[in-house]
Enzyme design. Structure first.
Site, PDB file in Angstrom:
ATOM      1  N   LYS A 180       0.834  -1.199   0.000  1.00 42.66           N
ATOM      2  CA  LYS A 180       0.000   0.000   0.000  1.00 42.66           C
ATOM      3  C   LYS A 180       0.873   1.255   0.000  1.00 42.66           C
ATOM      4  CE  LYS A 180      -1.775   2.545   3.286  1.00 42.66           C
ATOM      5  NZ  LYS A 180      -1.689   3.910   2.764  1.00 42.66           N
ATOM      6  N   GLY A 186       7.424   4.748   8.037  1.00 40.90           N
ATOM      7  CA  GLY A 186       6.556   5.898   8.263  1.00 40.90           C
ATOM      8  C   GLY A 186       6.782   6.478   9.641  1.00 40.90           C
ATOM      9  N   SER A 187       5.745   7.071  10.204  1.00 41.96           N
ATOM     10  CA  SER A 187       5.915   7.798  11.458  1.00 41.96           C
ATOM     11  C   SER A 187       5.980   6.842  12.645  1.00 41.96           C
ATOM     12  CB  SER A 187       4.760   8.773  11.652  1.00 41.96           C
ATOM     13  OG  SER A 187       3.591   8.048  11.965  1.00 41.96           O
ATOM     14  N   THR A 188       6.597   7.316  13.721  1.00 37.08           N
ATOM     15  CA  THR A 188       6.727   6.521  14.931  1.00 37.08           C
ATOM     16  C   THR A 188       5.354   6.231  15.532  1.00 37.08           C
ATOM     17  OG1 THR A 188       8.929   7.380  15.340  1.00 37.08           O
ATOM     18  CG2 THR A 188       7.755   6.478  17.236  1.00 37.08           C
ATOM     19  N   ALA A 189       4.434   7.220  15.446  1.00 35.67           N
ATOM     20  CA  ALA A 189       3.097   7.022  16.032  1.00 35.67           C
ATOM     21  C   ALA A 189       2.392   5.845  15.353  1.00 35.67           C
ATOM     22  CB  ALA A 189       2.278   8.303  15.876  1.00 35.67           C
ATOM     23  N   GLY A 213       3.818   3.490  13.619  1.00 36.57           N
ATOM     24  CA  GLY A 213       4.618   2.300  13.887  1.00 36.57           C
ATOM     25  C   GLY A 213       4.261   1.653  15.215  1.00 36.57           C
ATOM     26  N   GLU A 238      10.432   0.973  10.064  1.00 37.20           N
ATOM     27  CA  GLU A 238      11.420   2.019   9.749  1.00 37.20           C
ATOM     28  C   GLU A 238      10.737   3.325  10.080  1.00 37.20           C
ATOM     29  OE1 GLU A 238      14.607   1.377   9.362  1.00 37.20           O
ATOM     30  OE2 GLU A 238      14.216   0.190   7.565  1.00 37.20           O
ATOM     31  N   CYS A 262      13.525  10.497   6.789  1.00 39.26           N
ATOM     32  CA  CYS A 262      13.513  10.031   8.171  1.00 39.26           C
ATOM     33  C   CYS A 262      14.904  10.091   8.787  1.00 39.26           C
ATOM     34  CB  CYS A 262      12.930   8.627   8.259  1.00 39.26           C
ATOM     35  SG  CYS A 262      13.545   7.527   6.992  1.00 39.26           S
ATOM     36  N   GLU A 316      10.833  15.396  15.681  1.00 44.28           N
ATOM     37  CA  GLU A 316      11.072  15.349  14.240  1.00 44.28           C
ATOM     38  C   GLU A 316      10.175  16.379  13.556  1.00 44.28           C
ATOM     39  OE1 GLU A 316       9.912  11.692  12.220  1.00 44.28           O
ATOM     40  OE2 GLU A 316      11.711  11.852  10.994  1.00 44.28           O
TER      41      GLU A 316
END
Lengths: 499, 335
Positions: free
Chosen positions: A183, A235-238, A240, A257, A291, A388
């Site tokens: 996706k 993508g973003s830590t949130a 993830g 990642e 990133c 970030e």
């Protein structure tokens, strides 16, 4: 008009023709999506490029089922050598259609054509070439003889390097023998959909790669699907964290990642002019939407003023504007949402007391733009030094000793990358051992190679992509069962046979 | 070129060095300069080389290149006839287009200076005024292997014959063996030999012969050394040693010139010489100058190309821009 205002040198967009509407690519066919179609726009002009289908839970189900079928009936029975052939074919097709892909990436993402042409697309080809070579050599991946694929991989990729992240995900998965449901991000789905043409040209069997489009809900449905064996997310830590929660307790393998707040450490003995270029490349490459961007500049206090002065002079020569112009250095921010986030973080920086300097440049009226910006007088406690920003904004901090540099560099919940600038090799090696980051660049920044593993510590995620570790993320060791006829033989001979 | 006094830069150098220009002081200063990262330097040069210069910018660039060329002949077989042919070309590069600017200078061996001056006639003068200067190589060019007396006599001879600019070579042997004081003193002495009786002085270009210096760090040091000693221009190469001018080396020298300007306000010229044969390459140099020191530097007293075959390629490109089609080598003159 001065010479430096180079006359426009636009790349032709006639190479690319997007369809007006795209469906979901499942089992080798375009099918309608069950969700509400959405539009993908050109962030530099806000013009609509195409309407794209949204996959709902039933579509995800269909796509995973197609991938499972293709895995069991075709791909798991295809030899490594033949899988390699497909991948080599894909790599060559990427090279043949390089200009078209670069232009398409610029239209959908907003990055300058110079970067799409010289960095993104060549790396895409390099990734497929690298893993094409691995496909028939899995015995040497480090997992013993005859390692097995995991099965169906669900992959969710970000909008900052749409095609390159597709390559990072697809190439090792296919080389290892997995089938894929991928996706792309909702703001940049078009190059992935264009890539379908390449998969078809390469003759890849139906269902081996399925591409579904949609936003967060589609991605969540994909990673949570019970028949997905491996989840790969960038993508973003949130997001993830959400994925890690969703798959906790299942058999799924996962690589994440995530974000970063990389320290770029400049010592007073650094090659200064090259360091300045490296700092610029570290944070303004791809508008800072990277990133692993070197968003925290840690500069030795004795050369702080000189480095900032050189940086400002260099930034004043950066060209911000039409991403399709071959002389543009800094393009558009990918979306309105992202621009708002960057703007908000810069306001926070100013209110926290840091000094802002932005390069003098005229920004286009339409589209999403942000001038390259440097913050000095940044303290470790400021939010712009901790969070970030994911935009063209550099925070400059200082240090006095190597120990202080290490302590400050490591003082972050992230740990994706770091840079060291020094003429002294021994110092670089010593520091590299003490920095907690997955990738450490010495006297350079933002260099990527398919043979080099890439990944993070702590909130930057886990697992590695690229090189051999990137391959084993999609493999498992052969079951340890010993055939009855060999059971009587001494263990040593079996080990010997493995070599 | 009008004269600048020799004492001023020399005193500035002593102040920067914080002592007499002996080997130890110079070594301390030159080895204290920031290092050069070769990979980074070459990457930056390659990046500048990807600029796409089109339409009006290209037209301006091509004319500017012509105005910045030191049209050169430095062969053992040079004759008065060859030099006259060269000066005629410098004055009217394209017989089919009188709008074509003149080159900045002709560059010849010392014994040909008189012929060059004579055949330029009234057009001999300052290239900033649209005239053509005469540059002479001196100081036992290209090797520089002669006694100081010979080098100075060589220089005085060329200046007396009417040379406006002297292209000297540094003693690479002395430089590589760390005798920086000797290199410094020689440049000072040659600069002094550039003086004319009327108190003016020929402009001094100092050739580093970067192809023999072996490292970018050495190029940076030799650049600083030459500027400290009073050179008006720093020049990459003689054209007799490969590699001659390269874009990374020129970028590095421009960075030194920029830093010198920041530190002292002084403006030093840069001359890449040898190996630049196409308009496309020359445009990369213009881009590098403009984006490193600023486009102010794209004037004859601050930037030159040492070249011979480059001019004809630029003329062909100019014709292409004017007429819309490429002609061929028979539509430019062989001199």
């Amino acid at each position: 008009m001065g010479f430096l205002e180079y006359a426009p040198a636009p790349e032709s967009t006639s190479l690319v023709s997007f369809r007006n509407e795209y469906g979901l690519y499942i089992d080798g066919e375009w099918t309608a999506g069950g969700g509400t179609p959405f539009q993908s726009i050109n962030p530099a002009t806000e013009a609509v490029l195409a309407t794209v289908a949204e996959a709902d839970a039933a579509d995800v189900d269909r796509a995973v089922a197609a991938a499972r079928r293709a895995y069991e009936k075709v791909w798991s029975k295809t030899s490594g050598k033949d899988r390699g052939k497909y991948l080599f074919r894909i790599a060559r097709l990427v090279q043949e259609r390089a200009r078209e892909l670069a232009v398409a990436e610029v239209l959908d993402n907003g990055k300058p054509i110079k970067e799409a042409r010289d960095v993104d697309v060549p790396l895409v080809a390099a990734w497929f070439f690298h893993y094409a070579g691995w496909a028939d050599k899995l015995d040497y991946a480090g997992l013993g003889p005859n390692p097995r694929a995991l099965g169906v991989a669900g992959q969710v990729i970000p909008w900052n390097f749409p095609l390159l992240m597709l390559a990072w995900k697809l190439a090792p998965a296919l080389a290892a023998g997995n089938t894929v449901v991928l996706k792309p991000a909702e703001t940049t789905p078009l190059t992935a959909l264009l890539f379908v043409e390449i998969l078809e040209q390469a003759g890849l069997p139906a269902g081996v790669v399925n591409i579904i489009t949609g936003a967060g809900a589609t991605g969540a449905a994909l990673v949570a699907h019970p028949d997905v064996d491996k989840v790969a997310f960038t993508g973003s830590t949130a997001v993830g964290r959400g994925i890690a929660r969703a798959i906790a307790g299942t058999e799924k393998r996962v690589t994440l990642e995530l974000g970063g707040k990389a320290a770029n450490i400049v010592f007073d003995d650094a090659p200064l002019d090259e360091a300045v270029n490296g700092i610029v490349n570290g944070i303004f490459f791809n508008q800072g939407q990277v990133c692993c961007a070197g968003s925290r500049l840690l500069v030795q206090e004795s050369i702080h003023d000189e480095v900032v002065e050189r940086l400002q002079r260099r930034l004043s020569t950066l060209r911000v504007g039409d991403p399709m112009d071959k002389n543009t250095d800094v393009g558009a921010i990918n979306s309105k949402v992202q621009l708002e986030r960057v703007t908000r973080m810069v306001e926070v920086g100013e209110s926290e007391g840091a000094s802002r300097w932005s390069a003098p440049c005229d920004l286009p009226e339409n589209g999403f733009w942000f001038a390259p910006t440097i913050f000095t007088d940044v303290q470790a406690s400021h939010r712009i030094a901790r969070e970030e920003i994911f935009g063209p904004v550099l925070s400059v901090l200082t240090f006095r000793t190597p120990d202080e540099a290490v302590a400050k560099a490591n003082n972050t919940p992230y740990g994706l990358s770091a840079g060291i600038w020094s003429d002294k090799g021994s110092r670089i090696l010593e520091l590299a051992n003490r920095l907690r980051a997955g990738v450490i660049w010495a006297n350079t920044f933002n260099r990527f190679d398919p043979a080099s593993p890439f990944g993070g510590y702590r909130e930057s995620g886990y697992g590695r992509e690229g090189g051999r570790p990137g391959l084993t993320s999609y493999l498992q060791a052969a079951p340890a069962a010993v055939p009855a006829v060999q059971a009587a033989k001494p263990v040593t001979s079996r080990k010997g046979a493995a070599k | 070129m009008t004269g600048t006094s020799i004492e001023a830069p020399h005193e500035r150098a002593l102040a920067l060095l914080g002592g007499q220009p002996d080997d130890a002081t110079l070594r301390r200063y030159l080895h204290g300069l920031p290092g050069v990262d070769a990979v980074g330097l070459e990457a930056r040069a390659a990046d500048l080389g990807t600029r796409s210069i089109k339409t009006t910018s290209k037209a301006w660039a091509l004319d500017t290149i012509v105005k910045l060329i030191d049209l050169t002949t430095l062969e053992g077989a040079d004759t008065p006839g060859k030099v006259r042919s060269l000066t005629a070309k410098a004055l009217a590069p394209d017989p089919g287009d009188r709008q074509t600017p003149r080159t900045a200078a002709v560059c010849v061996y010392g014994d040909m200076v008189g012929i060059a001056v004579e055949s330029l006639g009234a057009a001999h003068g300052d290239p900033d005024d649209g005239l053509v200067a005469v540059a002479a190589v001196a100081t036992a060019f290209p090797s520089g292997r002669a006694s100081l007396e010979i080098k100075l006599a060589d220089t005085r001879d060329a200046v007396a014959a009417g040379a406006d600019e002297i292209d000297m070579v540094i003693d690479r042997g002395a430089f590589l063996s760390g005798r920086y004081g000797q290199v410094f003193d020689e440049i000072v002495a040659v600069k002094d030999a550039c003086r004319r009786a009327d108190g003016t002085s020929a402009s001094l270009k100092v050739i580093l012969e970067t192809g023999e210096l072996m490292s970018y760090d050495n190029v940076r040091r030799a650049s600083w050394l030459s500027i400290l000693a009073g050179g008006d221009f720093i020049k990459t190469s003689t054209g007799k040693v490969a590699p001659a001018a390269t874009l990374p080396v020129t970028l590095l020298m421009l960075e030194v010139v920029r830093d010198w300007h920041t530190a002292t306000g002084g403006r030093i010229g840069v001359k890449p010489a040898g190996g630049i044969r196409t308009s496309k390459d020359a445009i990369k140099y213009l881009v590098t100058v403009a984006e490193t020191v600023g486009e102010d530097w794209l004037q004859p007293h601050l930037f030159r190309f040492g070249a011979s075959s480059l001019l004809n390629d630029v003329l062909l490109q100019r014709q292409k821009l004017r007429t819309g089609h490429y002609s061929g080598p028979d539509y430019v003159t062989i001199d």
